[in-house]
Design an enzyme around this catalytic site. Structure first.
Site, PDB file in Angstrom:
ATOM      1  N   ASP A  18      23.253  43.207  42.361  1.00 29.02           N
ATOM      2  CA  ASP A  18      24.686  44.634  43.269  1.00 29.02           C
ATOM      3  C   ASP A  18      23.321  46.072  43.412  1.00 29.02           C
ATOM      4  OD1 ASP A  18      25.845  47.098  42.787  1.00 29.02           O
ATOM      5  OD2 ASP A  18      26.159  46.765  40.439  1.00 29.02           O
ATOM      6  N   ASP A  22      27.834  49.340  40.641  1.00 23.07           N
ATOM      7  CA  ASP A  22      29.232  50.034  40.178  1.00 23.07           C
ATOM      8  C   ASP A  22      29.609  48.149  39.384  1.00 23.07           C
ATOM      9  OD1 ASP A  22      29.285  47.674  42.059  1.00 23.07           O
ATOM     10  OD2 ASP A  22      31.511  48.906  42.989  1.00 23.07           O
ATOM     11  N   ASP A 197      39.797  27.821  53.553  1.00 19.14           N
ATOM     12  CA  ASP A 197      39.920  27.537  52.113  1.00 19.14           C
ATOM     13  C   ASP A 197      40.506  27.025  51.833  1.00 19.14           C
ATOM     14  OD1 ASP A 197      39.857  28.817  49.252  1.00 19.14           O
ATOM     15  OD2 ASP A 197      41.738  29.470  50.020  1.00 19.14           O
ATOM     16  N   GLU A 255      37.929  23.028  52.570  1.00 17.26           N
ATOM     17  CA  GLU A 255      38.080  22.757  51.467  1.00 17.26           C
ATOM     18  C   GLU A 255      39.819  21.752  51.079  1.00 17.26           C
ATOM     19  OE1 GLU A 255      39.314  24.420  46.891  1.00 17.26           O
ATOM     20  OE2 GLU A 255      39.992  25.865  48.836  1.00 17.26           O
TER      21      GLU A 255
HETATM   22  C1  GLC Z   1      40.560  27.777  46.499  1.00 21.38           C
HETATM   23  C2  GLC Z   1      39.409  28.530  46.718  1.00 21.38           C
HETATM   24  C3  GLC Z   1      39.820  29.690  44.861  1.00 21.38           C
HETATM   25  C4  GLC Z   1      41.283  30.093  45.578  1.00 21.38           C
HETATM   26  C5  GLC Z   1      41.813  28.940  45.883  1.00 21.38           C
HETATM   27  C6  GLC Z   1      43.054  29.764  46.826  1.00 21.38           C
HETATM   28  O1  GLC Z   1      41.158  26.759  46.128  1.00 21.38           O
HETATM   29  O2  GLC Z   1      38.594  28.015  46.534  1.00 21.38           O
HETATM   30  O3  GLC Z   1      39.054  30.261  43.975  1.00 21.38           O
HETATM   31  O4  GLC Z   1      41.839  30.497  43.764  1.00 21.38           O
HETATM   32  O5  GLC Z   1      42.040  28.908  47.326  1.00 21.38           O
HETATM   33  O6  GLC Z   1      43.045  31.046  47.677  1.00 21.38           O
END
Ligand code: GLC
Length: 500
Positions: A18, A22, A197, A255
């Site tokens: 940071d 904040d 994602d 992912e």
């Molecule tokens: C993936 C991300 C996670 C998020 C989800 C929805 O799994 O790693 O953190 O909540 O997608 O975007």
């Protein structure tokens, strides 16, 4: 290719460093710590989302894909970070969230405004009545329905995650074009690629069939047909072509949150879809030589010549050390495993320090998905507030007085120095960063494998047992996790070996 040979380090920006004071990490804070990451010896950093967001899912609910939230410092701060990272030889990956937006994104506001809105088809709207959902799909985080009824326009919209995260409709060509523009915006700015994602979710069976009533192993994201739809592959080929048209080895790691390596591997296509895909199947493997042997053999069998990834921790899962019962010895041995297997390793910030999850008291719980513990802030110094200007947004992980960067950088015997030594050995050795892998016979509770490139071999020995294990004759330890000399490897310890 850098993304095959290198090690990637995941930064969860809110919890890294940071500068603004904040209590929430930001890009200037990260920029000031790039020296540390270059010293550590990783090749790339992946930043969890930094875009403007109401933060219902801490940034995974994006309200503008082509800007940086003021909380993190804005676009100028990003440009400065990228320039400094590149100057230090560090690549930068952003988190592209293609499956959904925030419900405050202008696209959704417009889509929601009326049934005849020009962006109505950008999201997945369905007819029905308030008491009859379009299908039985559950949402993540709490398991409520994946559909929310919109009173004003009398239709349901789909959200695989929170109601604040409506799913985009990738069957709509305008959505594809808009999301391509997002990629181009950042590629033109110079990013090296993306972590995508839940990218396996972008294609959806147009029939949207009910899922079987019986709970499906692994949870809601793994429903074949609903969440492993063949149409996704065509979409990924388009994304891949876009990235490959840019110079400089831009890449995408997806992912693909499916439970088995065999379901994930197809998302690489014939090297024409994702460059890499996360494989979370290792997260459930117990600390036993036989189980790891099976796991490594499976990955080798299924992946064949394709390039695996290895992930032991991230911002969604309990940290590896927490899963291993808190043992530093095991966390050290696990780091050796992670960084010497065949494939691209992803280190989660703090894994190199042996951090455990924070214990979060009920009144400080803020994540709807119960993931606060693994998102605890990184302690930089021994004295509170540990290198942060003020107390950060989440509680500290255990023992920040000793498990911090300052203390471990000063101690050559620390886990931090161990991870740095392994990364250095990995970078110097083609066998480790590019070679083949063969499992070896080994006594008792030892997992042993050999990595080989043209003129070079290395061996990894991990002793999962409660007794010492003898190291093989003819090999000397280049790095060992138990800090010992001699031929006896301690319990819960590993050694990286080279021919004597
Ligand atoms: C993936 C991300 C996670 C998020 C989800 C929805 O799994 O790693 O953190 O909540 O997608 O975007």
């Amino acid at each position: 290719m850098w993304w095959r040979e290198g090690a990637v380090y995941q930064v969860y920006p809110r919890s890294f460093a940071d500068a603004s004071g904040d209590g929430i990490g930001d890009l200037e804070g990260l920029r000031a710590r790039l020296e540390y990451l270059a010293w550590l010896g990783v090749d790339a950093i992946w930043l969890s989302p930094i875009f403007p967001s109401p933060m219902a899912d801490f940034g995974y609910d994006v309200a503008d894909f082509t800007d940086v939230d003021p909380l993190f410092g804005g676009l100028d701060a990003f440009d400065a970070l990228l320039a400094d990272a590149h100057a230090r030889g560090l690549r930068v990956l952003l988190d592209w969230v293609p499956n959904h937006t925030s419900d405050r994104h202008p696209w959704f506001l417009e889509s929601r405004a009326a049934r005849d809105s020009s962006k109505r088809n950008w999201y997945r709207w369905r007819d029905g009545t308030p008491d009859r959902r379009p299908n039985n799909w559950p949402a993540a985080f709490g398991g409520g329905p994946a559909w929310t009824w919109d009173e004003a326009t009398e239709q349901w919209y789909l959200h695989t995650f929170l109601p604040e995260q409506p799913d985009l409709n990738w069957d709509e060509p305008e959505v594809v074009a808009a999301m391509y523009d997002v990629l181009r915006f950042w590629l033109d700015r110079g990013v090296d690629g993306f972590r995508a994602d839940v990218v396996h979710l972008i294609g959806k069976d147009p029939e949207m069939p009910d899922i079987p009533a019986e709970p499906v192993a692994g949870g809601h994201l793994t429903v074949v047909g609903a969440h492993d739809y063949e149409g996704t592959h065509e979409l990924l080929r388009g994304v891949r072509a876009l990235l490959d048209a840019y110079p400089g080895q831009r890449m995408m790691v997806g992912e693909v949150n499916l439970t088995e390596t065999a379901l994930i591997a197809p998302y690489l296509g014939s090297d024409d879809e994702l460059h890499l895909a996360f494989d979370f199947a290792s997260l459930g493997v117990p600390w036993e030589a036989a189980a790891w042997r099976r796991r490594v053999a499976d990955v080798e069998d299924i992946m064949g010549p394709r390039w695996p990834t290895w992930v032991f921790s991230n911002h969604d899962q309990p940290r590896i050390r927490t899963r291993l019962g808190g043992s530093e010895a095991r966390a050290r041995a696990a780091a050796l495993l992670l960084l010497t297997l065949r494939g691209t390793p992803f280190l989660y910030a703090g894994e190199e320090l042996g951090l455990e999850d924070a214990v979060v008291p009920p009144e400080r719980v803020i994540d709807p998905g119960g993931r606060d513990g693994c998102r605890a802030p990184l302690p930089w110094t021994a004295a509170p507030p540990h290198g942060w200007p003020v107390e950060p947004w989440l509680p500290w992980p255990p023992e920040p007085g000793s498990r911090n960067v300052e203390a471990q950088r000063a101690d050559p015997g620390s886990m931090l120095h161990l991870v740095r030594a392994i990364l250095r050995a990995r970078r110097a050795s083609p066998a480790l960063h590019a070679g083949s892998l063969a499992l070896l016979d080994a006594p008792g509770e030892v997992l042993a494998f050999e990595r080989a490139a043209e003129r070079e071999t290395r061996r990894t020995w991990i002793n999962f047992g409660a007794d010492e294990a003898a190291l093989p004759a003819g090999w000397t330890a280049e790095v060992r996790t138990d800090g010992r000399d001699g031929r006896a490897l301690a319990p819960d310890a590993g050694a990286l070996l080279r021919p004597a």
